[in-house]
Each structure stands twice: as C-alpha cells, then as structure tokens.
Scaffold this motif. Structure first.
Motif, PDB file in Angstrom:
ATOM      1  N   ALA A 274       0.830  -1.210   0.000  1.00  0.00           N
ATOM      2  CA  ALA A 274       0.000   0.000   0.000  1.00  0.00           C
ATOM      3  C   ALA A 274       0.862   1.256   0.000  1.00  0.00           C
ATOM      4  CB  ALA A 274      -0.931  -0.016   1.214  1.00  0.00           C
ATOM      5  N   GLN A 275       1.893   1.275   0.850  1.00  0.00           N
ATOM      6  CA  GLN A 275       2.747   2.463   0.928  1.00  0.00           C
ATOM      7  C   GLN A 275       3.521   2.690  -0.369  1.00  0.00           C
ATOM      8  OE1 GLN A 275       5.112   3.180   4.435  1.00  0.00           O
ATOM      9  NE2 GLN A 275       3.683   2.101   5.787  1.00  0.00           N
ATOM     10  N   VAL A 276       4.047   1.610  -0.952  1.00  0.00           N
ATOM     11  CA  VAL A 276       4.799   1.751  -2.209  1.00  0.00           C
ATOM     12  C   VAL A 276       3.870   2.206  -3.326  1.00  0.00           C
ATOM     13  CG1 VAL A 276       6.118   0.514  -3.976  1.00  0.00           C
ATOM     14  CG2 VAL A 276       6.598   0.111  -1.547  1.00  0.00           C
ATOM     15  N   ASN A 277       2.684   1.599  -3.414  1.00  0.00           N
ATOM     16  CA  ASN A 277       1.751   1.994  -4.479  1.00  0.00           C
ATOM     17  C   ASN A 277       1.256   3.424  -4.311  1.00  0.00           C
ATOM     18  OD1 ASN A 277       1.869  -0.393  -5.926  1.00  0.00           O
ATOM     19  ND2 ASN A 277       0.111  -1.324  -4.897  1.00  0.00           N
ATOM     20  N   ASP A 278       1.079   3.865  -3.054  1.00  0.00           N
ATOM     21  CA  ASP A 278       0.604   5.226  -2.810  1.00  0.00           C
ATOM     22  C   ASP A 278       1.609   6.284  -3.240  1.00  0.00           C
ATOM     23  OD1 ASP A 278      -1.775   4.371  -1.763  1.00  0.00           O
ATOM     24  OD2 ASP A 278      -1.250   4.711   0.343  1.00  0.00           O
ATOM     25  N   GLU A 279       2.900   6.047  -2.927  1.00  0.00           N
ATOM     26  CA  GLU A 279       3.881   7.123  -3.065  1.00  0.00           C
ATOM     27  C   GLU A 279       4.984   6.860  -4.090  1.00  0.00           C
ATOM     28  OE1 GLU A 279       3.604   9.953  -1.537  1.00  0.00           O
ATOM     29  OE2 GLU A 279       1.943   9.443  -0.183  1.00  0.00           O
ATOM     30  N   TYR A 280       5.243   5.576  -4.415  1.00  0.00           N
ATOM     31  CA  TYR A 280       6.444   5.272  -5.207  1.00  0.00           C
ATOM     32  C   TYR A 280       6.140   4.328  -6.375  1.00  0.00           C
ATOM     33  CZ  TYR A 280       8.342   7.131  -0.881  1.00  0.00           C
ATOM     34  OH  TYR A 280       8.600   7.930   0.208  1.00  0.00           O
ATOM     35  N   PHE A 281       4.905   4.364  -6.840  1.00  0.00           N
ATOM     36  CA  PHE A 281       4.477   3.442  -7.892  1.00  0.00           C
ATOM     37  C   PHE A 281       5.344   3.563  -9.146  1.00  0.00           C
ATOM     38  CE2 PHE A 281       1.725   2.277 -11.509  1.00  0.00           C
ATOM     39  CZ  PHE A 281       1.363   0.989 -11.120  1.00  0.00           C
ATOM     40  N   ASP A 282       5.795   4.775  -9.449  1.00  0.00           N
ATOM     41  CA  ASP A 282       6.574   5.007 -10.673  1.00  0.00           C
ATOM     42  C   ASP A 282       7.939   4.329 -10.645  1.00  0.00           C
ATOM     43  OD1 ASP A 282       4.503   6.489 -11.633  1.00  0.00           O
ATOM     44  OD2 ASP A 282       5.405   8.450 -11.235  1.00  0.00           O
ATOM     45  N   LEU A 283       8.385   3.889  -9.461  1.00  0.00           N
ATOM     46  CA  LEU A 283       9.677   3.189  -9.388  1.00  0.00           C
ATOM     47  C   LEU A 283       9.571   1.732  -9.852  1.00  0.00           C
ATOM     48  CD1 LEU A 283      11.046   4.400  -5.912  1.00  0.00           C
ATOM     49  CD2 LEU A 283      11.808   5.135  -8.184  1.00  0.00           C
ATOM     50  N   LEU A 284       8.356   1.209  -9.942  1.00  0.00           N
ATOM     51  CA  LEU A 284       8.166  -0.220 -10.210  1.00  0.00           C
ATOM     52  C   LEU A 284       8.140  -0.508 -11.704  1.00  0.00           C
ATOM     53  CD1 LEU A 284       5.341  -0.947  -7.602  1.00  0.00           C
ATOM     54  CD2 LEU A 284       7.765  -1.557  -7.385  1.00  0.00           C
ATOM     55  N   ASP A 285       8.884  -1.547 -12.106  1.00  0.00           N
ATOM     56  CA  ASP A 285       8.843  -2.029 -13.487  1.00  0.00           C
ATOM     57  C   ASP A 285       7.919  -3.237 -13.645  1.00  0.00           C
ATOM     58  OD1 ASP A 285      10.547  -0.104 -14.366  1.00  0.00           O
ATOM     59  OD2 ASP A 285      12.336  -1.387 -14.435  1.00  0.00           O
ATOM     60  N   SER A 286       7.456  -3.789 -12.516  1.00  0.00           N
ATOM     61  CA  SER A 286       6.559  -4.949 -12.576  1.00  0.00           C
ATOM     62  C   SER A 286       5.752  -4.995 -11.289  1.00  0.00           C
ATOM     63  CB  SER A 286       7.366  -6.244 -12.747  1.00  0.00           C
ATOM     64  OG  SER A 286       8.256  -6.414 -11.673  1.00  0.00           O
ATOM     65  N   PRO A 287       4.641  -5.737 -11.277  1.00  0.00           N
ATOM     66  CA  PRO A 287       3.844  -5.821 -10.048  1.00  0.00           C
ATOM     67  C   PRO A 287       4.655  -6.416  -8.896  1.00  0.00           C
ATOM     68  CG  PRO A 287       2.608  -6.668 -11.926  1.00  0.00           C
ATOM     69  CD  PRO A 287       4.010  -6.465 -12.404  1.00  0.00           C
ATOM     70  N   ILE A 288       4.361  -5.965  -7.683  1.00  0.00           N
ATOM     71  CA  ILE A 288       5.014  -6.493  -6.484  1.00  0.00           C
ATOM     72  C   ILE A 288       4.558  -7.932  -6.255  1.00  0.00           C
ATOM     73  CG2 ILE A 288       5.266  -6.224  -3.983  1.00  0.00           C
ATOM     74  CD1 ILE A 288       4.649  -3.198  -4.441  1.00  0.00           C
ATOM     75  N   ILE A 289       5.502  -8.802  -5.916  1.00  0.00           N
ATOM     76  CA  ILE A 289       5.175 -10.191  -5.578  1.00  0.00           C
ATOM     77  C   ILE A 289       5.138 -10.329  -4.057  1.00  0.00           C
ATOM     78  CG2 ILE A 289       5.990 -12.584  -5.633  1.00  0.00           C
ATOM     79  CD1 ILE A 289       7.049 -12.108  -8.411  1.00  0.00           C
ATOM     80  N   ARG A 290       4.063 -10.931  -3.561  1.00  0.00           N
ATOM     81  CA  ARG A 290       3.879 -11.110  -2.107  1.00  0.00           C
ATOM     82  C   ARG A 290       3.870 -12.601  -1.802  1.00  0.00           C
ATOM     83  NH1 ARG A 290      -1.609  -8.989   0.758  1.00  0.00           N
ATOM     84  NH2 ARG A 290      -2.196  -9.080  -1.434  1.00  0.00           N
TER      85      ARG A 290
END
Length: 324
Positions: A274-290
C-alpha cells in the motif's frame, strides 16, 4: 566478539539493563525460578530477587494491566509472553491502555514497556501456538513493533527497546532461539525504526523479517549459482516501517518481492504494498510479488504445516519469474 545463542543474547541484554537501572524488572509466567520457557531469564531471579523477576499467575490480561500501571508510576517493565499467542487475552490492555495512555493523558504519562516472547510457526505447535500477531498489532496507534532475527540484532534491539519511553512489542521467533552468531563484547544498540540491508544487489529487492530472513538467504545461495544478484532487506522494524530503505533499494532494482511468515490478508506485506503503491508506484517495473503464509489456522500435521509457510524454493521461483 563472542559466539552467542540468540536466547543468551536476549538474556545478556536484560541482565545489563537490570544491572544499570533498578526500575527495570521482568514479569510473566515461569520467568523466575524456571528461567523462562526458552531460558531467556535463566538465573536472573537469583541475582535480582523475586520482586524484580516476578512469576505471575496464568492471567495475561491481569499482569499486562499491572505492567502498564507500573510503567505509569516510573518503572520499566519487561513482560514475557510464554507464547505470544497468549497475549491475545490481553489485547484490550495492549490496545486501549498501552497504546493510548500517553495520548489520552495529554502527555502526562509515558509507557516505557517491553512486551516480548516467542511467536511464529514452530514445529507442530498447533494452530493456537503458531500465531503471528504482527498483523493484529500493526493497526494499533502508539505502539512500536520490532522483530529480531539474529543474536546480534536481538541484543542491540532489546537494549534499545528497554530504554525507549514507548510501548514496544518485541517479536522473537520460536525456531531462532538456538541460532548462534558472534556479537561484540562491548555495549551496543540498534535503532528500533531502521531496516538492515543484509545483502546489496541490483536485480530485485527482497524484503523480509524474522525467520524468513534465513529462508531468503538460503534462496539467495541458490540464485547466486545461476548468476542472479538480489538485494535483501531485513525490515526489523514492523511499525513504523522503514519505507526509505526500501525505496532506496527500489531506485536500483525497480522490482520488489516481499517474503513474510505473516498471513497474506492484512499482513505486513499488505502494508508495504500500500505504501509503495501510494507514493512510489513510478519506481516499479513490474507488479510487487507477495509471498505470505496461507490464510488458514496452522495445521498440526508436519507436512501440512510446512505447506502453509513459504519455503526457499518458492522464493527462488519468484525471483526467476519477476526477472523473466
């Protein structure tokens, strides 16, 4: 540097802080003459007496309430939960009292309280003894939450937690007490709010904590043979989450895998996502794996129990998938 078991590192931290400050005391079930269910308080009652290493009745809500009252009056209690699962019986005291009293008193009270003990999925301890309470406590305002993973960080974190003026939930994993490692002979402290970069890399960021740190490092050994180069972060602090360290890593790798023993629904990984998607989504090249435990009560059967918890091979496969 001395080779020390994790349970002895915790004992050393407790002993040093009790020796330094007479307001520090320990209470809980079998912490005194028995020495604690995992021997973290062994022989401390001989050194400090039965009132500073206090054996309590089997009544978690009562002795947690007593500890909170003691902290209000200026003492610094360390409560050992014989198994952290049992502290659900004191959920009201932890949430409505420990977490809130500093705020509801307008700052008149501080709550220098450490609540520590064994948790996590052990070896066939059954559902009620295999709880991961970090998801339960994560939403409570006013608490700090840490999870130790090595003898070194166990000692440094516990000393910091005992000196902190806020309530700290201190998670130890039931299967890590016999972990042995070198720790300094001189005094040291570890911040309660900082993650540790366990291994630097550039391909993918793997965030984990507690026992899963060791599963991740087993997976890393296999990945290095195939020329993968992951970065590994041990959260240590589960509340607050050190998002800055995660983000610094993502600026290099742009890919994130979170490995936890917590349940998937409402777990620590869910909060990081949630925190990464809220503020730092543009840093991701692929969906987060949980990679999280199954959302079921932990089975007693050994094979089924193992199947509910993430294993090193699953981490290897996740890294290969996200990098393909």
């Amino acid at each position: 540097m001395n080779k020390t078991f994790l349970f002895d590192a915790l004992r050393e931290a407790t002993d040093e802080e009790m020796k330094r400050d007479k307001s520090v005391f320990v209470l809980g079930e079998d912490v005194g003459h028995y020495g604690g269910s995992y021997k973290v308080t062994k022989d401390l009652h001989i050194k400090y007496g039965d009132l500073r290493v206090l054996d309590t009745p089997i009544a978690e809500n009562s002795f947690l309430g007593m500890a909170i009252g003691a902290s209000i009056t200026g003492l610094r209690p360390i409560v050992e939960g014989m198994n952290m699962s049992f502290l659900l019986l004191a959920f009201n005291q932890i949430s409505n009292n420990a977490g809130m009293l500093r705020y509801t008193s307008g700052g008149n009270f501080t709550i220098p309280l450490v609540i520590r003990g064994p948790g996590g999925v052990g070896k066939q301890l059954g559902a009620e003894h295999s709880q991961r309470l970090e998801a339960y406590f994560q939403a409570i305002p006013g608490l700090k939450i840490v999870a130790c993973s090595t003898p070194y960080n166990a000692k440094g974190l516990l000393k910091s937690a005992i000196r902190d003026n806020n309530p700290v939930i201190f998670f130890e994993h039931v299967l890590l007490y016999n972990l042995q490692d070198s720790i300094p002979s001189e005094e040291y402290f570890i911040p309660l709010d900082q993650a540790e970069v366990v291994r630097e890399g550039k391909d993918v960021t793997i965030v984990t904590y507690s026992r899963m740190r060791h599963h991740v490092m087993q997976a890393v050994d296999a990945l290095l043979e195939d020329k993968y180069n992951p970065e590994v972060i041990d959260l240590i602090s589960l509340k607050p989450i050190d998002i800055e360290t995660i983000v610094s890593s993502l600026k290099k790798t742009h890919k994130l895998i979170i490995v936890e023993e917590c349940m998937k629904t409402g777990g620590i990984a869910a909060e990081i996502i949630a925190q990464v998607n809220d503020e730092y989504f543009d840093l991701l090249d692929s969906p987060i794996i949980r990679l999280s435990s199954q959302d079921i009560p932990t089975p007693y059967n050994g094979s089924l129990e193992k199947a509910t918890v993430i294993q090193p091979q699953q981490i290897v496969e996740a890294v290969k998938n996200i990098l393909s």
